[in-house]
Design an enzyme around this catalytic site. Structure first.
Site, PDB file in Angstrom:
ATOM      1  N   MET A  42       6.373 -15.508  93.428  1.00 17.94           N
ATOM      2  CA  MET A  42       7.653 -15.207  93.995  1.00 17.94           C
ATOM      3  C   MET A  42       7.837 -15.921  95.418  1.00 17.94           C
ATOM      4  SD  MET A  42       8.677 -11.509  96.055  1.00 17.94           S
ATOM      5  CE  MET A  42       7.101 -11.945  97.180  1.00 17.94           C
ATOM      6  N   PRO A  43       8.059 -17.514  95.461  1.00 17.37           N
ATOM      7  CA  PRO A  43       8.634 -17.772  96.059  1.00 17.37           C
ATOM      8  C   PRO A  43       8.452 -17.359  97.971  1.00 17.37           C
ATOM      9  CG  PRO A  43       9.597 -19.287  94.786  1.00 17.37           C
ATOM     10  CD  PRO A  43       9.468 -17.806  94.636  1.00 17.37           C
TER      11      PRO A  43
END
Length: 63
Positions: A1-2
């Site tokens: 998850m950026p």
């Protein structure tokens, strides 16, 4: 998850912040292939007196 954190001087409109969130999300999606649903963007509104430039606060510089 950026997860992207953006630091900006206070004073941007809600519309401008929406545009930043949208464009940063698009850039991360394109650059790393992450699904947009997993990308998080956090905007930090920095008070102008807490931001230093060349030894002076941004507030004192009239920014």
């Amino acid at each position: 998850m950026p997860f992207a954190q953006i630091y900006m001087l206070e004073g941007r409109t809600e519309e401008q912040k929406r545009a930043v969130i949208e464009k940063v999300t698009d850039a991360l999606h394109e650059a790393v292939g992450a699904p947009k649903e997993t990308i998080r963007v956090w905007i930090h509104d920095m008070p102008k007196e807490n931001w230093g430039i060349a030894g002076k606060s941004a507030k004192d510089l009239g920014r």
